[in-house]
Each structure stands twice: as C-alpha cells, then as structure tokens.
Scaffold this motif. Structure first.
Motif, PDB file in Angstrom:
ATOM      1  N   ASP A   1       0.727  -1.020  -0.044  1.00 55.32           N
ATOM      2  CA  ASP A   1      -0.131  -0.446  -0.102  1.00 55.32           C
ATOM      3  C   ASP A   1       1.136   1.411  -0.212  1.00 55.32           C
ATOM      4  O   ASP A   1       0.374   2.307  -1.023  1.00 55.32           O
ATOM      5  CB  ASP A   1      -0.698   0.151   1.330  1.00 55.32           C
ATOM      6  N   LYS A   2       1.910   1.119   0.774  1.00 52.92           N
ATOM      7  CA  LYS A   2       2.887   2.645   0.942  1.00 52.92           C
ATOM      8  C   LYS A   2       3.090   2.743  -0.094  1.00 52.92           C
ATOM      9  O   LYS A   2       3.800   4.023  -0.568  1.00 52.92           O
ATOM     10  CB  LYS A   2       3.366   2.574   2.309  1.00 52.92           C
TER      11      LYS A   2
ATOM     12  N   ASP B   1       1.391   4.068  -3.120  1.00 55.26           N
ATOM     13  CA  ASP B   1       0.708   5.631  -2.600  1.00 55.26           C
ATOM     14  C   ASP B   1       2.137   6.634  -2.954  1.00 55.26           C
ATOM     15  O   ASP B   1       1.972   7.843  -3.448  1.00 55.26           O
ATOM     16  CB  ASP B   1       1.008   5.745  -0.699  1.00 55.26           C
TER      17      ASP B   1
ATOM     18  N   GLN C   1       2.357   6.363  -6.744  1.00 56.30           N
ATOM     19  CA  GLN C   1       1.198   6.797  -6.850  1.00 56.30           C
ATOM     20  C   GLN C   1       1.905   8.250  -7.592  1.00 56.30           C
ATOM     21  O   GLN C   1       1.406   8.972  -8.324  1.00 56.30           O
ATOM     22  CB  GLN C   1       0.089   7.068  -6.425  1.00 56.30           C
TER      23      GLN C   1
END
Lengths: 45, 790
Positions: free
Chosen positions: B642-643, B646, B649
């Motif tokens: 997820d990190k 992120d 992104q």
C-alpha cells in the motif's frame, strides 16, 4: 521537428493532461484529503 | 483505601468509583464497577500510570484517576473470575446449569422466522433491496480483519486500540446487494472519544439493516457490554465470537447454543484471521437482515435484582417516554438506559416537557436510594450482572493463555522499571539505523543503479531516433530527472513503514504509550499521543487521522499541531540528497540531527502551547494493553505494498506533473521562447521576487525558492525540482555546508504538504489549517536563521 518528435511530444502532453485531470478529480472527490492511509480509497469518499 | 494505594500483585474489590462526567462513565463501561475485583500488575517505569487487571484484561490508569476509586482489601487472591456476589436470579429465562444441553435455537437460519410480527413471516425484504450491515465491536477485537475477509479489501490491521478511525465501506464477497461498514472500535454507546462518536452516530442515526457485532471470545465479559447496548437498539443483529481458535487452544470454550438461547440473537464462533466460520456468519447475517429478525431479548434487568430497583426505574421511564421515543425514532429501552446515565444528546432528542423531566429525575433518585448506587454505576452494574449470568452458564474459562504468558514475560523487559526506556531508545535507534544506514541504503543503491541504467538506455534511444532537442530535454531533464530523483527513495520509505508497522502489529506501540505517558504529560500531552507522533515519522496524513483516538479535543488539537514537527518520510529524499553531497562522511549523523531538531522544536512548541493556548491538564490515560502478537506476514506485506503503491502513485502523478511544469517554466521565457540560460526563464523571474526574503538565510537563489514552493505539493518534489533546475551543476560549488544545513532545517520545519494541510482542515477547520501552515513557515525561517548565525 521531425514526426517521431511530434508523436513523442503528443504522448507526453496527452499523459500530462490525463494524469492532471485524474489527479484534480481525485483531490476534489476526497475533498483535498489524501489516500495515504487507505488502500481501497473507499475511506476517501 | 484508594486504588492507587494498592501494592503490586495485590487484589482488592472496588467499592465506589468517584470522578464525574464522561471519564467516569467510560471507567464504568470498561468494567470498573463497584463489586469488581481489581489487581495491580505494575507501575510504568516513571511511576505513573499503573497497569491493572480487571475482568481478565489489562487496563492502564493514571494515579490521579486511581485516587478517585475506593477499594477494599479483603485479602483476595488474583482470580480468573472478577465479579463476585452476583445474583443468580438475574436471568428470567429457564435456569441453565453447565451440564444442560440446549438444543440449537436456530436463530438467523432458513426455515426459522423468529420475529413475532406476522409481516416478517410473509414479507422478507425484497431481494433487490440493498442490505447495509454495521460491523461493530470493541477496539482491537479483529473488526478490520473480519472486514477484509468479508469484502476482500485490504484495509490496514494493527494490534493497537483504535487503528480504524473512520468508517470504511465494502461489499460482502458474492453478495453485491450486501454493503458492510467497518466502524471504529467502541467500548460502549456512551461516546468518549471522537471515533466512538462516529460509530454511535452511524448506528443510531443511519439505522443499518442489521448489525454484525464482533466480540473477542478471549475477553468476552467486557466485550458483551457493548453487545447488550446494541441489542437495546432493537436492530437485527448477529454475534461473531472471534479468536475462538485461541480460546480453544488454551483449554476454554463457549457453549454457543446456550449463549444464543440466553441472548436471543444468532451466535457464530469464528476466527477472522484464519477465515473460519466467516461463511456461516454471512449466511446468518443475510438471513436476519432479510427477515428483520430482531434480538429476542432487550431487557437485561430483573425484578428480583436488589429488590428490582433498576428494573422498576427503567420500565417506568420506558412508559413515561414511550411517545417521545416513537416521535424521535429512538428505541425506548435504549433511551431509558441513556436517560438514567444522563446522556444529554438523548435527553435533547426526546424533547421532554419540564414536568416529564422532573418525574424522570424523581424516578432515578428513588432508584439510587433503593439500589444504594448512583445512576451510572447502577446501570453498568445491571449490565455486568447480566453478562456474568450469561458467561457463568456458557463460558468455560481458559487457563492463562500462551499469548498472555508470553506478553507478561516480554513486558518484564519492555515495560520494566529500569529496562523500559533503554529498550525504547534501543528499538527506535535500531529502526532508524536499519532504515537509514544499512538495509534501506543497500536497497536504495540497488534502485539507483536500476534507474540510472534505464535513463541511459532511454537517452541513447532518443538520440538514435533523432528526437528534437526540446523534446529530448523534456523527457530526460524534466521527467526522468524529476521522477527518477524521487523514485530512488522508495526503499527508504518502505523500510521505515515496515518497522513502524512491526511496532504497531506486535502491540509494542501501546506499551510505548504506557511508558512515555508521564513524560508526555509534562509537555501537556497524553501517552496516547505518542502513537500519532510516531506515525508522523512515516506520513503526517495517517498520523493526523490517528489523533482521533485521543479522547479530548484539547489533546487532539495539540497532537495535530505537533505532528508536522515529526519529520515524515517524504522529507528523506531532501535530507539524503544534500547530506550525501555536503556531508558524505557524516550523512547518517546529519539525518539523525535533523530528526532530533524536529523533536526538540516540537517539545519547545508543546511547552509554549501548554502555557498559552492549551492550558490545563491532558485527559486521563485509560487504555487497554493488548497481548503481543506476531505480525502476520500477509498483513505486513499488504501495508508495504500500500505504501509503495501510494508513493509510486505520487511519483507518477504529482511529481510527474510538477516535473513537466517546472521544466516548462525554466525552459521558456514570458515570450514563449526557449532560453539558453535558465536565469532568463519565467521561473527565475517569478521566484526571484520571493528570494530576498531568504537572503538572511543565504538561500536567496531563485532555484531554491522554486523548489521550496513546489514542496508544498509534495515534499519529494523539492529534490526533483532541484535536480531539474541545477542539472549538472555541482552544488558544492554554490552552497556552503552551513547554508545547506539551514536549508535542511527550513525544509524540516516549514509548512506540511498540501495533503497534510487538507487533512488538518478536515479535522480542525480552515482557520487551524491556515494558521499551522503560516506558523510553521515562521518557525522554520527563525530556526534556519539561528543555524546561520550560530
């Protein structure tokens, strides 16, 4: 400027506008908040 | 005697709970009721707070609050069962002894329709209707794990009370019509923290089709307290007994049929972590929602309990307020209990007349007199007595669990008087060492090599294809240089998050709060503030949101104000970029000193705030200490992904956009002509206007100004912008180490990024958000100036 340069520039600019549009839309949707802490994005709605 | 006078290992019985307001209610809700046995486990290393064992779980409490609680030492020894003197007649259902075999009640199952209303038999909700389930339960009982299993989502799960701070929505797998909302953990429906308010508001105002109440089977007495309150709402409900595998593994069990029979709601044993029993839970939940099967029991008081004082009081209030409850759409049983507890929101919603209010007060006073307990304690006592009656008949208590024994052993070191602080310093030191000097740096070098290779290949390809110089420059100097400079720091960020998630998932974060409470109190904060502050070293956004677990507005505001001083991972690229260029042999020390400066400035600001804007004492420290658990690899990997996602992104959105914009502004002048010298560009001219403000810091260069302004979007862009603007220029020839250190201090302290500011705005409002951004710029300028003059 040759054809390949124009194509490449078009791709970069296209990407720029698509990414920019999606970024602004996401920011508006999340009212400026970030999705840093949420993987699905559902908490940002 | 007072609770704070207990000796370590001593057990006593609570005789009265003093204090007032929501804290007292919270203490009662947590099981601190007259008659309960409490054992002092230990004191925090600095002598305050204390760790207590009550109702088979560990709770922390400050000495100041403990002074409000009267206990009686009756020479009791620590027992598994903490409530004594329970009246066995509390259940009106047929008496059950432990050997009775109860046939499966079949609640919430096909073919059984348990609602008495005739419509329910013939008119289930239309199959096309959207079913909304609220997932409610105590903190740290596995709600988010179950939510992930039910929906296939990837929400972060932690071993710290209060990981979920706002509700999350998902669709149950295989049932597109069923929506589930993961609510923040709550101990009762008496709102104490703002996250509890979120849950309570949702359940009461939004009226979900049904509730899935998840409870920790290893700590069932306290967990059932919320269950009873949810049942009072009269919403269809199913009870999920989580951690059943752990309970059985330690020799305990729960007689599910008997519990289902006594509570009147479907009871499903599950293990959310192992995905056991989850399908059965879904089936039952869908059934009770479609057929609107409400709890068969909502009345937990008994006419024989202490002369029926509480029973008569509640029923009298139910009759008195029945019409108001119907008008306000509040269940009358729930309203009666809340009115006795003095819940202002319910009282306001019911719009009682003055005469009714006076009658209400008389009824409650009569009950207090007959029961010999004040109103809040009487209601809490009534609920715990009922719970005890249920658990006595249905729960085979486990021997001390392996997890608990292990936690006690680990805690001897990690929260020991002389070992706690050294352990904390050692662990945090190790985290930063591994991130910034060994593992993280090794991975970073690997990443850098990959990016360099890719840039070179692309550069050669563009040259071979005869791409025009402007487009070539846009791609290599603008995009690759900008995005690549930032991307290289991905390993460091993932590493730091990995260690922070390990601290949280193992349960150590809660111990850090326990150990540091006294220290933080001197700064005007509570021990619980340490968690948002530590998360702040990762990213300010989740950190600001994590502050919702703080029970008081004052503590929350103060913690949010201080969070940006904890240097987030987005600033690592800036530090690493300059530290390796200017202080190659002391890069690690420079980075460490920046973190230290952030903390010191934070402390100074906290002390100033404590004496000015936030006078008064932080709120009490009442927190549950969870058992240590081994983090699940899947959970940790999910968080890291997820990190990383992120960060990527951001790199490919904000930084990509910023890189192109900066490249454009520095390559063209206002006449839209390409410039050969960047000094003539649009960027140089605009940034030059602000530059004089930074002359005293030695940072009057327009390129620095541009980078700092772009940092407002995302801190990582500072480096990418500098990379694009300086190009091949050797920085060491332009700046001195002092000026660079001043720049680093400014970057450390100046306004948080736009995402953090937006989050602050969402939490505290526009005025605070703008105030924090402006104040931090001033503080940053002042501190950078100090660096220059010193």
């Amino acid at each position: 400027m040759n054809l390949q340069s124009i194509i490449l520039l078009a791709i970069v600019l296209g990407l720029f506008f698509v990414v920019g549009y999606r970024y602004i839309r996401r920011q508006r949707k999340s009212r400026g908040g970030s999705c840093c802490n949420c993987s699905s994005g559902s908490c940002c709605s | 005697m007072k609770l704070n006078e207990l000796k370590i290992g001593q057990t006593a019985r609570i005789t009265s709970v003093g204090g007032e307001g929501s804290l007292r209610q919270h203490l009662l809700d947590m099981g601190m009721i007259p008659g309960a046995e409490v054992t002092l486990i230990k004191y925090a290393p600095m002598g305050d707070p204390m760790e207590l064992r009550i109702h088979d779980y560990e709770l922390t409490l400050r000495l100041a609050e403990a002074k409000e609680i009267e206990v009686k030492d009756e020479g009791l020894k620590m027992k598994d069962n903490n409530i004594i003197n329970i009246q066995e007649t509390n259940l009106s259902s047929p008496a059950l002894d432990s050997s009775s075999i109860i046939p499966h009640p079949g609640l919430g199952e096909g073919g059984h329709f348990h609602d008495n209303s005739p419509e329910a038999h013939t008119k289930p909700l239309p199959s096309s209707m959207r079913l909304t389930f609220a997932l409610a339960g105590n903190q740290n009982c596995g709600k988010t794990t179950l939510f992930n299993q039910l929906t296939g989502a990837n929400q972060h799960v932690g071993n710290f009370p209060g990981v979920t701070v706002e509700h999350k929505i998902g669709i149950i797998k295989g049932h597109p019509e069923a929506q589930i909302i993961d609510l923040p953990g709550i101990y009762s429906l008496s709102p104490y923290t703002s996250e509890e308010v979120v849950s309570r508001q949702y359940i009461i105002n939004r009226r979900p089709t049904a509730i899935i109440n998840i409870v920790d089977a290893t700590n069932i007495e306290r967990n059932l307290y919320l269950t009873l309150q949810l049942m009072e709402l009269g919403v269809p409900m199913v009870l999920a007994l989580n951690f059943m595998d752990e309970l059985k593994g330690n020799g305990g069990t729960i007689r599910v049929n008997a519990m289902e029979h006594l509570l009147g709601i479907p009871v499903i044993p599950i293990s959310a972590m192992k995905n056991e029993g989850v399908d059965e839970l879904v089936e039952h939940a869908l059934h009770i929602a479609r057929y609107q099967e409400r709890p068969q029991r909502q009345d937990f008081c008994h006419p024989n309990d202490h002369g029926g004082a509480v029973h008569r009081c509640l029923h009298a209030i139910m009759h008195l307020t029945e019409d108001h409850c119907q008008q306000a759409h509040i269940p009358s049983r729930f309203a009666a209990c809340k009115l006795v507890e003095g819940d202002e929101r319910v009282l306001e919603a019911l719009k009682l007349s003055q005469n009714e209010k006076e009658t209400l007060e008389h009824i409650i006073q009569q009950m207090e007199e007959e029961r010999g307990l004040d109103r809040q304690a009487a209601i809490a006592d009534m609920r715990f007595q009922f719970i005890h009656s249920v658990t006595q008949r249905t729960v085979v208590k486990p021997r001390e669990s392996r997890e608990h024994r292990r936690s006690q052993l680990i805690d001897r070191v990690l929260t020991g008087r002389w070992t706690a602080l050294p352990s904390f310093i050692l662990i945090m030191g190790l985290v930063f060492y591994l991130t910034f000097t060994s593992v993280g740096v090794w991975l970073q070098d690997l990443c850098q090599a990959g990016i360099d290779w890719f840039t070179e290949v692309s550069d050669t390809a563009l040259t071979n294809w005869n791409i025009a110089p402007a487009v070539h420059s846009l791609i290599i100097d603008g995009i690759y240089n900008g995005v690549g400079t930032v991307l290289v720091f991905l390993p460091l960020i993932v590493c730091l998050f990995f260690f922070l998630s390990m601290l949280e998932d193992t349960g150590y974060m809660a111990r850090i709060a326990f150990v540091t409470d006294k220290l933080l109190r001197r700064l005007g904060l509570s021990g619980r503030s340490i968690v948002p502050l530590l998360i702040g070293f990762g990213c300010s956004v989740p950190s600001i949101m994590a502050s919702r677990t703080l029970p008081s507005e004052r503590d929350r505001r103060m913690t949010i104000l201080l969070t940006p001083f904890m240097s987030c991972t987005a600033k690592i690229p800036i530090y690493a970029f300059f530290a390796t260029a200017f202080f190659p042999s002391h890069a690690g020390w420079v980075m460490a000193s920046l973190y230290a400066i952030g903390i010191v400035v934070g402390i100074v600001v906290a002390l100033i705030l404590k004496r000015t804007m936030f006078r008064g004492e932080p709120v009490p420290f009442v927190m549950e200490l969870p058992n240590y658990r081994l983090p699940m690899a899947k959970n940790v990997m999910r968080l890291l992904w997820d990190k990383a996602k992120d960060f990527l992104q951001r790199a490919f959105t904000v930084i990509f956009l910023a890189s192109i914009i900066v490249w454009f502004l520095q390559t063209f002048n206002f006449h839209m002509q390409m410039v050969t010298d960047a000094h003539d560009s649009m960027l140089a001219q605009v940034a030059g206007l602000v530059a004089p403000l930074f002359e005293p810091l030695g940072l009057g260069d327009w390129r620095i100004m541009t980078a700092l302004v772009s940092g407002f979007m995302a801190k990582e862009t500072v480096v990418s912008t500098l990379g694009a603007l300086f190009g091949d220029v050797v920085l060491t020839t332009i700046f001195t180490p002092t000026v660079v250190f001043a720049l680093l201090v400014f970057c450390l302290l100046y306004t948080p990024c736009v995402a953090a500011i937006a989050t602050i705005r969402r939490e505290l409002g526009t005025r605070w958000a703008v105030g924090i951004a402006v104040a931090q710029c001033h503080i940053a300028w002042f501190c950078a100036w100090l660096v220059v003059i010193i």
